[in-house]
Design an enzyme around this catalytic site. Structure first.
Site, PDB file in Angstrom:
ATOM      1  N   CYS A   2       0.838  -1.193   0.000  1.00 13.21           N
ATOM      2  CA  CYS A   2       0.000   0.000   0.000  1.00 13.21           C
ATOM      3  C   CYS A   2       0.880   1.253   0.000  1.00 13.21           C
ATOM      4  CB  CYS A   2      -0.926   0.063   1.205  1.00 13.21           C
ATOM      5  SG  CYS A   2      -1.800  -1.455   1.531  1.00 13.21           S
ATOM      6  N   ARG A  27       2.779   0.499  -5.484  1.00 15.44           N
ATOM      7  CA  ARG A  27       2.761  -0.209  -4.212  1.00 15.44           C
ATOM      8  C   ARG A  27       1.490  -1.031  -4.010  1.00 15.44           C
ATOM      9  NH1 ARG A  27       6.729   2.401  -0.957  1.00 15.44           N
ATOM     10  NH2 ARG A  27       5.863   1.472   0.908  1.00 15.44           N
TER      11      ARG A  27
END
Ligand code: G6P
Length: 607
Positions: A2, A27
């Protein structure tokens, strides 16, 4: 994984945060969300899919925010859905937060919060933090954060806003990266400084359990004891314009960049006259390098495969006992790290949680750590005693391509330097340098064959199972070739040492399971040929990759791709470019998402 991003300042918060978030999309990209304060209330907006989907919704709903935090998610706890997407709010809607990491004790916290009457709406570990903070808050949010941190087990980088603190973002880092950008009358917080580097170069990296109170015109940092003075850093690397140029995908652009990337990795790093290599940034002294008795290489994924090549080079050339280990396995081993061991940690991103944890483990045992990394200022480079940079430029495609090539080049130079300090003579060193210098042209010749490789790819794109096999330097190349095909086209592909085929895997060979034979290790070509005969005898189709002047495999292979002659030790570079192109064109044929394959993320900051 994330990516999290936050902004407070005079710019349009929503647009600034969405722009920053897009730079963090590598990500994770299964859902995204944004929250902020507007007229004293918390407003949030979340959507499943890529950031473009969130952007569309934010515009449709005409979301306005005074300051904003946002997250792009790679699901760990709970499937990708609007409810599970970040930001998460507490029950009373007093605060919102975004999280990167994993809370390991989320179950017990959830049970105890439920007993206190909290009703959870999502399946995530992150909502536990929001609800916990909501329950603990008694008027002093900083005190709440300081009391809450020790209750959370695991990894967490958090950006939090609170209704009672308009104009402030609270940020916490713990085993997950977080960096604050200080601008003029504005501030940013992000998982990666690249996401705001175009706006400010002055940064503060948060260390474990530190809390930042971020306002547009001030920054205070606290640890669990009280306020602390924290050094600011200047980002020194150039901001590189990131665009696909004329290419359809970043991955293809990055594959085609490799001749330039090799030149860049070699630039001013060798001494022709002495047949050796030199690294300006290497700050390990000659005596400590001379005393190295063994080398341990730690890495994950593609970086692990370049590490295997590095290990062979270091043993072959420098005659130093070298072994490679998977970071995620190594960290739980209570490993033996004898004195005079040099640890080389390889990571494109410098943020891979497993590799960083493994590095901390070896440092605790007293070893020196040399990082090989692409990203300046990343966590790994700050943990290591010294870093050799890849100079590959930002790698955007989630599948690593050019970083592998740069890693091999840097490892080859390092191995040459270590070998020349020991047994290798000047002439052997010069010969190796000549082979290295020839590589950009060798790779260019492979790239020029892209149309031929595309044709072969189309022919094989419908198969659901593949083997990649090779010997010596072609063994790690097989692992990398198979990984690339798996990642990008979702085909089941296995990389094997060719000699191992007969010990089991050959049971799977039939007319529906082609084998990509990496035959560019001339020394072992005869042996590979015997293994391939066993494949052909079972109706297995063979695509062979061989050097131009090597003969033999063309008699048994269904298709042959040649690479210009190079030495066995470096043949992984052009051969891997062939397997990258094969994977790319097969994935195109199957309609896969090239730059952001399903379920993957570029920077894996969780265990
Ligand atoms: C992820 C990426 C891979 C990469 C691996 C290690 O799984 O998808 O492409 O090889 O992480 O990453 P690193 O940044 O440590 O090289």
């Amino acid at each position: 994984m994330c990516g999290i991003f936050g902004y407070t300042g005079k710019r349009n918060s929503v647009e600034t945060v969405l722009k920053g978030l897009k730079k963090l999309e590598y990500r994770g990209y299964d859902s995204a969300g944004i929250a902020g304060l507007h007229t004293g209330e918390i407003v949030s907006c979340k959507e499943v899919g890529k950031i473009a989907a969130l952007e569309k919704l934010v515009h449709e709903e005409k979301i306005e925010l005074d300051l904003a935090i946002a997250q792009t998610r790679w699901a760990t706890h709970g499937k990708p859905s609007v409810v599970n997407a970040h930001p998460h709010l507490d029950q009373g809607r007093t605060l919102a937060l975004v999280h990167n990491g994993i809370i390991e004790n989320h179950d017990s916290l959830r049970i105890s919060l439920e007993k206190q009457g909290i009703h959870f709406v999502s399946e995530t570990d992150t909502e536990v933090i929001a609800q916990l903070l909501g329950v603990m808050y008694q008027g002093d949010f900083l005190a709440t954060l300081r009391e809450a941190i020790p209750l959370l087990k695991g990894a967490f980088a958090l950006a939090i806003i609170h209704k009672d603190y308009p104009g402030q973002i609270f940020a916490i880092a713990h085993e997950s990266p977080l960096v604050i950008g200080i601008g003029h009358g504005e501030a940013f917080v992000s998982s990666d400084s690249n996401a705001f580097a175009a706006h400010t170069r002055e940064v503060v990296f948060l260390a474990n359990s530190e809390i930042a109170v971020i306002k547009s015109d001030s920054l205070q940092i606290f640890d669990l004891m009280g306020e602390i003075d924290k050094e600011t850093h200047q980002l020194t690397e150039e901001i590189q314009e990131i665009s696909k140029g004329d290419y359809e995908h970043y991955t293809l652009k990055e594959i085609f960049e490799q001749p330039r990337v090799i030149r860049q990795a070699l630039l001013s790093r060798f001494l022709e006259e002495y047949g050796t290599a030199t690294f300006e940034e290497l700050n390990l002294d000659v005596n400590s390098l001379l005393s190295v008795q063994r080398i341990l290489i730690l890495a994950c994924g593609t970086s692990l495969h370049s590490g295997l090549i590095g290990a062979s080079l270091l043993e072959d050339q420098a005659r130093i006992l070298t072994y490679t280990d998977i970071s995620s396995e190594f960290r739980y081993k209570n490993p033996i790290v004898p004195p005079d061991t040099l640890v080389i940690a390889i990571s494109q991103s410098g943020e891979t949680a497993d590799t960083i944890a493994a590095v901390k483990e070896v440092k605790a045992k007293g070893a020196k750590v040399l990082a090989i990394c692409n990203v300046y200022g990343s966590t790994l480079t700050r943990e290591a005693d010294s870093t050799l940079y890849l100079r590959a430029g930002p790698e955007i495609g989630v599948c690593s391509t050019k970083a592998y090539t740069s890693q091999v080049i840097v490892l080859a130079l390092f191995s040459l330097m270590m070998a020349r300090m020991r047994h290798m003579n000047k002439y052997e060193g010069q010969e190796f340098l000549n082979a290295l210098k020839a590589l950009p042209d060798v790779v260019q010749a492979v790239l020029d064959k892209a149309p031929e490789i595309e044709k072969i790819a189309k022919k094989y794109a419908h198969y659901e199972n593949f083997f990649f096999i090779g010997r010596r330097y072609m063994y790690p190349s097989s692992l990398e070739g198979a990984l690339k095909l798996k990642e990008i086209s979702y085909i089941n592909a296995n990389g094997y040492a060719a000699g191992e085929m007969k010990h089991g895997p050959i049971a799977l060979i039939n007319a529906d399971c082609p084998t990509v034979a990496l035959g560019a290790n001339s020394d072992t070509l005869d042996k590979l040929e015997s293994n391939l005969r066993e494949v052909a005898a079972r109706d297995g189709k063979i695509i062979a990759i061989i050097k131009e002047s090597d003969r033999g495999l063309e008699k048994i292979a269904n298709d042959v791709i040649t690479i210009p002659d190079t030495i066995d030790e470096l043949a992984t570079v052009p051969v891997t470019v062939v397997t990258q192109l094969l994977a790319y064109y097969i994935a195109i044929e199957r309609g896969a998402d090239i730059d952001q394959p399903r379920n993957l993320a570029k920077s894996v900051t969780v265990e």
